[in-house]
Motif scaffolding. Structure first.
Motif, PDB file in Angstrom:
ATOM      1  N   ARG A 123     -28.605   4.976  81.212  1.00  0.00           N
ATOM      2  CA  ARG A 123     -27.385   5.161  80.416  1.00  0.00           C
ATOM      3  C   ARG A 123     -27.117   6.631  80.129  1.00  0.00           C
ATOM      4  NH1 ARG A 123     -25.219   0.622  77.844  1.00  0.00           N
ATOM      5  NH2 ARG A 123     -26.372  -1.320  78.222  1.00  0.00           N
ATOM      6  N   LEU A 124     -28.167   7.388  79.838  1.00  0.00           N
ATOM      7  CA  LEU A 124     -28.000   8.807  79.532  1.00  0.00           C
ATOM      8  C   LEU A 124     -27.578   9.594  80.771  1.00  0.00           C
ATOM      9  CD1 LEU A 124     -31.102   9.219  77.225  1.00  0.00           C
ATOM     10  CD2 LEU A 124     -28.727   9.557  76.522  1.00  0.00           C
ATOM     11  N   THR A 125     -28.145   9.235  81.911  1.00  0.00           N
ATOM     12  CA  THR A 125     -27.782   9.914  83.155  1.00  0.00           C
ATOM     13  C   THR A 125     -26.320   9.637  83.511  1.00  0.00           C
ATOM     14  OG1 THR A 125     -30.064   9.746  83.954  1.00  0.00           O
ATOM     15  CG2 THR A 125     -28.369  10.211  85.584  1.00  0.00           C
ATOM     16  N   LYS A 126     -25.904   8.391  83.323  1.00  0.00           N
ATOM     17  CA  LYS A 126     -24.511   8.032  83.608  1.00  0.00           C
ATOM     18  C   LYS A 126     -23.543   8.701  82.642  1.00  0.00           C
ATOM     19  CE  LYS A 126     -25.361   3.546  85.816  1.00  0.00           C
ATOM     20  NZ  LYS A 126     -25.225   2.068  85.684  1.00  0.00           N
ATOM     21  N   SER A 127     -24.029   9.048  81.442  1.00  0.00           N
ATOM     22  CA  SER A 127     -23.163   9.706  80.459  1.00  0.00           C
ATOM     23  C   SER A 127     -22.958  11.188  80.761  1.00  0.00           C
ATOM     24  CB  SER A 127     -23.741   9.546  79.058  1.00  0.00           C
ATOM     25  OG  SER A 127     -24.914  10.330  78.901  1.00  0.00           O
ATOM     26  N   GLY A 128     -23.707  11.713  81.746  1.00  0.00           N
ATOM     27  CA  GLY A 128     -23.497  13.098  82.145  1.00  0.00           C
ATOM     28  C   GLY A 128     -24.707  13.988  82.019  1.00  0.00           C
ATOM     29  N   GLY A 161     -32.166  13.448  81.035  1.00  0.00           N
ATOM     30  CA  GLY A 161     -32.010  12.033  80.703  1.00  0.00           C
ATOM     31  C   GLY A 161     -33.349  11.335  80.572  1.00  0.00           C
ATOM     32  N   SER A 162     -34.296  11.688  81.457  1.00  0.00           N
ATOM     33  CA  SER A 162     -35.638  11.104  81.377  1.00  0.00           C
ATOM     34  C   SER A 162     -36.349  11.524  80.092  1.00  0.00           C
ATOM     35  CB  SER A 162     -36.476  11.542  82.578  1.00  0.00           C
ATOM     36  OG  SER A 162     -35.987  10.993  83.774  1.00  0.00           O
ATOM     37  N   LEU A 163     -36.210  12.806  79.732  1.00  0.00           N
ATOM     38  CA  LEU A 163     -36.872  13.319  78.531  1.00  0.00           C
ATOM     39  C   LEU A 163     -36.319  12.660  77.268  1.00  0.00           C
ATOM     40  CD1 LEU A 163     -38.776  15.278  77.119  1.00  0.00           C
ATOM     41  CD2 LEU A 163     -36.962  17.007  77.228  1.00  0.00           C
ATOM     42  N   VAL A 164     -34.998  12.643  77.141  1.00  0.00           N
ATOM     43  CA  VAL A 164     -34.376  12.060  75.944  1.00  0.00           C
ATOM     44  C   VAL A 164     -34.628  10.558  75.890  1.00  0.00           C
ATOM     45  CG1 VAL A 164     -32.214  11.683  74.716  1.00  0.00           C
ATOM     46  CG2 VAL A 164     -32.624  13.871  75.866  1.00  0.00           C
ATOM     47  N   GLY A 165     -34.474   9.886  77.038  1.00  0.00           N
ATOM     48  CA  GLY A 165     -34.703   8.439  77.075  1.00  0.00           C
ATOM     49  C   GLY A 165     -36.138   8.079  76.758  1.00  0.00           C
ATOM     50  N   SER A 166     -37.078   8.862  77.280  1.00  0.00           N
ATOM     51  CA  SER A 166     -38.499   8.605  77.023  1.00  0.00           C
ATOM     52  C   SER A 166     -38.844   8.806  75.555  1.00  0.00           C
ATOM     53  CB  SER A 166     -39.359   9.530  77.882  1.00  0.00           C
ATOM     54  OG  SER A 166     -39.141   9.308  79.252  1.00  0.00           O
ATOM     55  N   CYS A 167     -38.293   9.860  74.957  1.00  0.00           N
ATOM     56  CA  CYS A 167     -38.546  10.119  73.534  1.00  0.00           C
ATOM     57  C   CYS A 167     -37.955   9.007  72.662  1.00  0.00           C
ATOM     58  CB  CYS A 167     -37.981  11.475  73.133  1.00  0.00           C
ATOM     59  SG  CYS A 167     -38.888  12.880  73.811  1.00  0.00           S
ATOM     60  N   ALA A 168     -36.743   8.568  73.006  1.00  0.00           N
ATOM     61  CA  ALA A 168     -36.108   7.501  72.228  1.00  0.00           C
ATOM     62  C   ALA A 168     -36.909   6.205  72.332  1.00  0.00           C
ATOM     63  CB  ALA A 168     -34.678   7.278  72.722  1.00  0.00           C
ATOM     64  N   ALA A 169     -37.306   5.857  73.554  1.00  0.00           N
ATOM     65  CA  ALA A 169     -38.087   4.638  73.746  1.00  0.00           C
ATOM     66  C   ALA A 169     -39.474   4.779  73.121  1.00  0.00           C
ATOM     67  CB  ALA A 169     -38.215   4.332  75.237  1.00  0.00           C
ATOM     68  N   GLY A 170     -40.075   5.984  73.216  1.00  0.00           N
ATOM     69  CA  GLY A 170     -41.395   6.211  72.645  1.00  0.00           C
ATOM     70  C   GLY A 170     -41.410   6.075  71.137  1.00  0.00           C
ATOM     71  N   VAL A 171     -40.395   6.631  70.485  1.00  0.00           N
ATOM     72  CA  VAL A 171     -40.307   6.518  69.027  1.00  0.00           C
ATOM     73  C   VAL A 171     -40.070   5.068  68.613  1.00  0.00           C
ATOM     74  CG1 VAL A 171     -38.928   7.143  67.006  1.00  0.00           C
ATOM     75  CG2 VAL A 171     -39.548   8.898  68.690  1.00  0.00           C
ATOM     76  N   CYS A 209     -33.830   1.799  80.922  1.00  0.00           N
ATOM     77  CA  CYS A 209     -32.494   1.482  80.424  1.00  0.00           C
ATOM     78  C   CYS A 209     -31.859   2.700  79.763  1.00  0.00           C
ATOM     79  CB  CYS A 209     -32.571   0.317  79.444  1.00  0.00           C
ATOM     80  SG  CYS A 209     -30.970  -0.142  78.712  1.00  0.00           S
ATOM     81  N   PHE A 210     -32.593   3.353  78.858  1.00  0.00           N
ATOM     82  CA  PHE A 210     -32.072   4.545  78.185  1.00  0.00           C
ATOM     83  C   PHE A 210     -31.807   5.664  79.185  1.00  0.00           C
ATOM     84  CE2 PHE A 210     -34.427   3.395  73.979  1.00  0.00           C
ATOM     85  CZ  PHE A 210     -33.447   2.447  73.712  1.00  0.00           C
ATOM     86  N   GLU A 211     -32.748   5.831  80.110  1.00  0.00           N
ATOM     87  CA  GLU A 211     -32.622   6.886  81.107  1.00  0.00           C
ATOM     88  C   GLU A 211     -31.366   6.692  81.949  1.00  0.00           C
ATOM     89  OE1 GLU A 211     -35.364   8.786  84.719  1.00  0.00           O
ATOM     90  OE2 GLU A 211     -35.888   6.874  83.795  1.00  0.00           O
TER      91      GLU A 211
END
Length: 284
Positions: free
Chosen positions: A166-171, A177-187, A162-164
């Motif tokens: 949304r982040l990819t669609k945001s640009g 997007g995978s890195l940021v989304g994974s870190c957000a979900a991981g935390v 889900c995070f991945e």
């Protein structure tokens, strides 16, 4: 994992990913367990990678089961209907898969934690546990493991995609997007599941029950010794472990899922590739 992939594909995907992220992230597992049990930390590689064989057996079977059962539960919820799952349905399928996989995970984590604490080979640790504490010692801490894994699988199977997306669609780029989304979900998953993981680690590390008894007794003992903060000891290592795990799985999913959805065959021409990907739902 995916309602579109076959059960065998979901199982195989999880089992292929697991050894990779387990070996890379094994030090975070050791440091997390040591911190949760109040043991001294060490940077000795022999200690950091101690229990790797048991961890790989655990994570390979665990990931395979979690991907398989998540896909099964999603298909069960859909009931053959051609539609997207609602967020609640998606989270429910992942949570149920996490609890189910704990039946396999809990005994192997007992072996891993005992091996990390006292050393020895995996087979020797199993024999010692059986001789000293009986067969039930392998299942000690099951409830805490099931609760922890329910949150963990939701983070990996639901929150990360889900995070991945949304982040990819945001640009953002796909990898970023995978890195940021994974870190957000991981935390997020790491913080929410840490109290259960801490209770589990303490119970499995103390098979003698000298300090920690049942699930509720362990939770009460930890609270009395350090308040709420005591239940979050090791949270930094848990978050690091989950973030790395989610990122590796996200990368593998993005690279491999399109080929799996096409049936894994190679008997097609490059001219037919876009049509086959579109029919598989990869291109929209």
């Amino acid at each position: 994992m995916s309602a579109k992939m076959t059960d065998l594909q979901n199982l195989g995907f999880g089992m292929v990913c697991a050894p990779v992220f387990t070996f890379i992230l094994q030090p975070t597992i050791y440091l997390k367990h040591a911190r949760m049990q109040g043991l001294p930390l060490t940077w000795d590689p022999c200690c950091l990678w101690r229990g790797t064989a048991a961890s790989i057996c655990n994570e390979t079977g665990q990931a395979g089961l979690q991907f398989l059962t998540t896909g099964l539960y999603k298909k069960l919820i859909l009931g053959g209907a051609s539609r997207h799952l609602t967020p609640l349905e998606d989270v429910s399928a992942a949570s149920a898969a996490g609890a189910t996989s704990a039946l396999y995970v809990s005994p192997l984590e007992s072996v891993t934690i005992q091996q990390q604490r006292f050393g020895g080979e995996m087979a020797d640790t199993c024999r010692r546990m059986y001789r000293s504490f009986g067969l039930l010692s392998f299942g000690r801490g099951f409830v805490a493991t099931a609760l922890r894994d329910s949150v963990y699988v939701v983070g990996m199977m639901s929150a990360t995609p889900c995070f991945e997306d949304r982040l990819t669609k945001s640009g953002l780029g796909a990898t970023t997007g995978s890195l940021v989304g994974s870190c957000a979900a991981g935390v997020l998953a790491g913080v929410l599941s840490c109290p259960f993981d801490c209770i589990k680690a303490c119970m499995k590390g103390d098979l003698e029950r000298r300090t920690y008894g049942s699930f509720t007794e362990t939770a009460r003992s930890l609270w009395c010794t350090g308040g709420a903060a005591r239940l979050f000891h090791g949270v930094e290592w848990r978050c690091a472990n989950l973030s790395g795990c989610f990122f590796i799985v996200a990368l593998a999913r993005r690279e491999l899922e399109p080929y799996l959805l096409m049936g894994g065959t190679t008997d097609f021409s490059m001219e037919s590739l876009p049509e086959r990907m579109a029919s598989a739902g990869v291109l929209r």
